[in-house]
Design a protein around this motif. Structure first.
Motif, short mmCIF file in Angstrom:
data_model
loop_
_atom_site.label_atom_id
_atom_site.label_comp_id
_atom_site.label_asym_id
_atom_site.label_seq_id
_atom_site.Cartn_x
_atom_site.Cartn_y
_atom_site.Cartn_z
N GLU A 1 0.81 -1.21 0.00
CA GLU A 1 0.00 0.00 0.00
C GLU A 1 0.85 1.27 0.00
O GLU A 1 0.57 2.23 -0.72
CB GLU A 1 -0.92 -0.01 1.22
N ARG A 2 1.91 1.27 0.78
CA ARG A 2 2.77 2.45 0.85
C ARG A 2 3.47 2.69 -0.49
O ARG A 2 3.57 3.84 -0.95
CB ARG A 2 3.80 2.26 1.98
N GLU A 3 3.98 1.64 -1.12
CA GLU A 3 4.66 1.78 -2.41
C GLU A 3 3.69 2.26 -3.48
O GLU A 3 4.06 3.09 -4.32
CB GLU A 3 5.30 0.45 -2.81
N GLN A 4 2.45 1.75 -3.46
CA GLN A 4 1.46 2.20 -4.43
C GLN A 4 1.18 3.69 -4.28
O GLN A 4 1.05 4.42 -5.27
CB GLN A 4 0.16 1.40 -4.25
N GLU A 5 1.10 4.14 -3.02
CA GLU A 5 0.83 5.55 -2.76
C GLU A 5 1.96 6.43 -3.30
O GLU A 5 1.73 7.48 -3.90
CB GLU A 5 0.65 5.77 -1.27
N ILE A 6 3.21 5.99 -3.08
CA ILE A 6 4.36 6.76 -3.55
C ILE A 6 4.39 6.82 -5.07
O ILE A 6 4.62 7.89 -5.66
CB ILE A 6 5.66 6.14 -3.00
N ILE A 7 4.15 5.70 -5.74
CA ILE A 7 4.14 5.67 -7.21
C ILE A 7 3.06 6.60 -7.75
O ILE A 7 3.28 7.35 -8.71
CB ILE A 7 3.92 4.23 -7.72
N HIS A 8 1.89 6.57 -7.12
CA HIS A 8 0.79 7.43 -7.59
C HIS A 8 1.15 8.90 -7.43
O HIS A 8 0.95 9.71 -8.37
CB HIS A 8 -0.48 7.12 -6.80
N LEU A 9 1.67 9.27 -6.27
CA LEU A 9 2.01 10.67 -6.02
C LEU A 9 3.16 11.15 -6.91
O LEU A 9 3.14 12.27 -7.43
CB LEU A 9 2.39 10.86 -4.54
N ARG A 10 4.16 10.29 -7.10
CA ARG A 10 5.34 10.69 -7.87
C ARG A 10 5.05 10.77 -9.36
O ARG A 10 5.41 11.77 -10.02
CB ARG A 10 6.48 9.68 -7.61
N PHE A 11 4.38 9.76 -9.93
CA PHE A 11 4.31 9.66 -11.38
C PHE A 11 2.94 9.97 -11.97
O PHE A 11 2.82 10.17 -13.17
CB PHE A 11 4.77 8.27 -11.82
N TYR A 12 1.90 10.02 -11.15
CA TYR A 12 0.60 10.42 -11.65
C TYR A 12 0.26 11.85 -11.26
O TYR A 12 -0.40 12.57 -12.00
CB TYR A 12 -0.49 9.47 -11.12
N GLU A 13 0.72 12.29 -10.07
CA GLU A 13 0.46 13.66 -9.65
C GLU A 13 1.67 14.57 -9.82
O GLU A 13 1.58 15.77 -9.63
CB GLU A 13 0.01 13.67 -8.18
N GLY A 14 2.82 13.99 -10.16
CA GLY A 14 4.01 14.79 -10.45
C GLY A 14 4.63 15.45 -9.23
O GLY A 14 5.27 16.49 -9.33
#
Length: 257
Positions: free
Chosen positions: A211-224
């Motif tokens: 869950e934590r890794e998914q959150e980081i990927i979303h914030l970094r690469f989907y929200e920039g």
């Protein structure tokens, strides 16, 4: 440079080499205001300055000047070093020594910016500040150009000339062996990683992450978001964000390969 034994009156062949426990003991004394310990710590790290100035052997700059400037960077590193960061002093000091020498070469050494360019750049900066205070808003570059009677292109060229070039791979911090680079601080919505994510069906791969890794990927690469922004949002250190991000990308690449 490699054949010069004495630099600034210092016999480089006889420089002391401090052991880790000696460095630790000396730094504790330095924190207590012991000037003798400070001098000993500086002498014990002069080999670090020598190793750095070797990178500039092709600059045709006087080696004594480079050594003196490198020592300034070393002293600044000692002044700002915090042992609680659990980073080796050499890891912390080398970028500061490098930066000090690069500034010297840019401003007064072989990498020279003409006086006229500097004057144009500083005039533009001062005018921009004055107009901001006067009008309570930041002026456009066109307005600054009109105010001082210099073309916008010439101002932009001058401002660019006085900037210090820096590699995206310049290390800025090391935590437990995980080095953070300038590129890790940059939010780039057109980065290769994001294009890679956008162009592939990654939903299955993302589900392989916790869950934590998914959150980081979303914030970094989907929200920039930058790593610093992510660390503030989820309440962990930037070094941890960097480590988790790299691990998540590795898992996803392995799954998709």
């Amino acid at each position: 440079m490699s054949y010069k034994v004495e630099i600034c009156g210092v016999n480089t062949a006889k420089l002391p080499l401090l052991k880790d426990d000696e460095k630790e003991a000396l730094f504790k004394r330095i924190e207590q205001g012991d000037l003798a310990a400070r001098d000993e710590y500086i002498r014990g790290n002069l080999r670090l300055v020598l190793s750095v100035i070797k990178r500039f052997s092709s600059s045709n700059e006087n080696v004594d000047d480079l050594f003196q400037i490198g020592c300034v960077g070393l002293i600044k590193a000692i002044n700002n070093f915090n042992p609680a960061m659990e980073v080796k002093f050499s890891t912390y000091a080398v970028p500061m020594i490098l930066g000090e020498i690069r500034r010297f070469l840019r401003d007064g050494g072989s990498i020279r910016v003409s006086r006229s360019l500097k004057d144009t750049a500083y005039k533009a900066i001062y005018t921009k500040e004055y107009m901001t205070r006067k009008n309570l808003k930041e002026p456009t570059m066109e307005e600054v150009a009109a105010e001082i009677g210099i073309s916008k292109e010439d101002i932009l060229y001058a401002l660019d000339a006085i900037q210090s070039p820096m590699s995206l791979y310049e290390p800025i911090y090391t935590d437990g062996g995980d080095t953070l680079y300038i590129m890790d601080q940059v939010s780039d919505k057109k980065s290769r990683e994001e294009k890679w994510i956008e162009n592939l069906a990654l939903q299955d791969a993302i589900q392989k992450l916790n869950e934590r890794e998914q959150e980081i990927i979303h914030l970094r690469f989907y929200e920039g978001k930058t790593q610093m922004e992510v660390s503030q949002l989820i309440g962990i250190s930037q070094a941890q964000v960097s480590r988790l991000e790299k691990n998540a990308l590795r898992i996803m690449r392995n799954y998709l390969s």
